[in-house]
Write a protein that holds these residues in place. Structure first.
Motif, mmCIF file in Angstrom:
data_model
loop_
_atom_site.group_PDB
_atom_site.id
_atom_site.type_symbol
_atom_site.label_atom_id
_atom_site.label_comp_id
_atom_site.label_asym_id
_atom_site.label_seq_id
_atom_site.Cartn_x
_atom_site.Cartn_y
_atom_site.Cartn_z
ATOM 1 N N THR A 136 0.827 -1.358 -0.060
ATOM 2 C CA THR A 136 0.024 -0.086 0.088
ATOM 3 C C THR A 136 0.835 1.507 0.029
ATOM 4 O O THR A 136 0.407 2.182 -0.795
ATOM 5 N N VAL A 137 2.000 1.272 0.737
ATOM 6 C CA VAL A 137 2.803 2.426 0.914
ATOM 7 C C VAL A 137 4.179 2.416 0.024
ATOM 8 O O VAL A 137 4.587 3.151 -0.449
ATOM 9 N N ILE A 138 4.802 1.219 0.627
ATOM 10 C CA ILE A 138 6.437 1.134 0.369
ATOM 11 C C ILE A 138 6.427 0.975 -1.171
ATOM 12 O O ILE A 138 7.418 1.369 -1.847
ATOM 13 N N PHE A 139 5.788 -0.139 -1.800
ATOM 14 C CA PHE A 139 5.860 -0.615 -3.058
ATOM 15 C C PHE A 139 4.463 -0.718 -3.619
ATOM 16 O O PHE A 139 4.163 -1.876 -4.334
ATOM 17 N N PRO A 140 3.690 0.718 -3.756
ATOM 18 C CA PRO A 140 2.475 0.669 -4.301
ATOM 19 C C PRO A 140 2.418 -0.197 -5.942
ATOM 20 O O PRO A 140 1.407 -0.537 -6.365
ATOM 21 N N ASP A 141 3.508 0.138 -6.478
ATOM 22 C CA ASP A 141 3.484 -0.203 -8.003
ATOM 23 C C ASP A 141 3.967 -1.784 -8.333
ATOM 24 O O ASP A 141 3.969 -2.108 -9.394
ATOM 25 N N ALA A 142 4.044 -2.330 -6.890
ATOM 26 C CA ALA A 142 4.555 -4.008 -7.262
ATOM 27 C C ALA A 142 3.394 -4.663 -8.209
ATOM 28 O O ALA A 142 2.316 -4.601 -7.767
ATOM 29 N N PRO A 143 4.102 -5.326 -9.057
ATOM 30 C CA PRO A 143 3.183 -6.358 -9.854
ATOM 31 C C PRO A 143 2.592 -7.579 -9.160
ATOM 32 O O PRO A 143 1.415 -7.767 -9.487
ATOM 33 N N TYR A 144 3.251 -7.870 -7.904
ATOM 34 C CA TYR A 144 2.465 -8.893 -7.422
ATOM 35 C C TYR A 144 2.308 -8.506 -5.813
ATOM 36 O O TYR A 144 3.084 -8.271 -5.100
ATOM 37 N N LYS A 145 1.079 -8.615 -5.611
ATOM 38 C CA LYS A 145 0.715 -8.401 -4.035
ATOM 39 C C LYS A 145 -0.179 -9.586 -3.308
ATOM 40 O O LYS A 145 -1.033 -10.076 -4.001
ATOM 41 N N VAL A 146 0.121 -9.827 -2.109
ATOM 42 C CA VAL A 146 -0.459 -10.961 -1.308
ATOM 43 C C VAL A 146 -0.892 -10.370 0.050
ATOM 44 O O VAL A 146 -0.058 -9.565 0.590
#
Length: 225
Positions: A136-146
């Motif tokens: 949500t904050v540090i890597f909002p552009d991450a392609p993979y989120k769990v």
């Protein structure tokens, strides 16, 4: 301009299995690993060593910038955390340290001071980032989120077994109260509250073993192409 290295964020409450699952996933993928909670715990330990007032944001921010935090993986995969050159791994795992870390994590200035340090872990070939606000904050552009969850009762049971194996005297009821209190504190803080990113895949780990959870997490990561 080249694309930044991919990131898999694994967020969730205390005891959901983030640490173990994240490290296994990072190993399987051959990616770097960030235990963001260890950074907050390390600052908490350093603040305790310096006998700082935990209600003094300015002192805690100075402590955050001044504290040298290094991760060292020993043979066999045992990850050690060095705080100002001292192996503080065991102290970082104490419930009291977790309580301090949760308290200072609610301070906006401390979170801001650690943001760049966390983002610096994003290096090729990729990163698995474990925490509460990675997606949500540090890597909002991450392609993979769990977003990992589990019932509070099961999380307390897991923690109880971990601590008993280390010879720590605890009770299930006491751990359950601490977990519920921490959940409430993390979810209600004004800065980066604990919540799943809108594009995160929710995985309830209640009743699942580690291999089952890792398989579900890795299924989220699609081959780069």
């Amino acid at each position: 301009m080249s694309n930044p290295p991919p990131v898999l964020t694994i967020d969730g409450p205390s005891g959901a299995g983030k640490g173990t699952v994240s490290r296994i996933a990072a190993t399987r993928l051959g990616w770097h690993y960030l235990d963001s909670g260890a950074l907050y715990r390390a600052v908490g330990v350093a603040a305790s060593w310096a006998d700082l007032d935990l209600s003094d944001p300015a002192a805690l921010v100075r402590c955050t910038f001044d504290t040298d935090i290094r991760f060292h993986e020993r043979e066999g995969g045992d990850l050690r955390v060095l705080v100002n050159g001292v192996d503080a791994t065991d102290e970082l795992r104490l419930e009291t340290t977790g309580t301090v870390a949760s308290a200072i994590a609610a301070i906006p200035e401390v979170r801001a001071a650690l943001k760049d340090r966390q983002r610096a872990f994003r290096q090729s070939p990729g990163l698995v980032a474990d925490g509460r606000d990675m997606g949500t904050v540090i890597f909002p552009d991450a392609p993979y989120k769990v977003f990992l969850t589990a019932s509070a009762d099961e999380r307390a049971e897991r923690r109880y077994k971990q601590l008993k194996d280390k010879g720590v005297s605890v009770t299930i009821d006491g751990l359950l109260r601490e977990i519920l209190a921490r959940d409430a504190r993390d979810a209600q803080r004004t800065v980066a509250p604990l919540r799943p990113a809108d594009d995160a895949v929710p995985i309830d780990t209640t009743g699942l073993d580690i291999d089952e959870v890792v398989a579900r997490v890795l299924a989220v990561v699609k081959p780069q192409g």
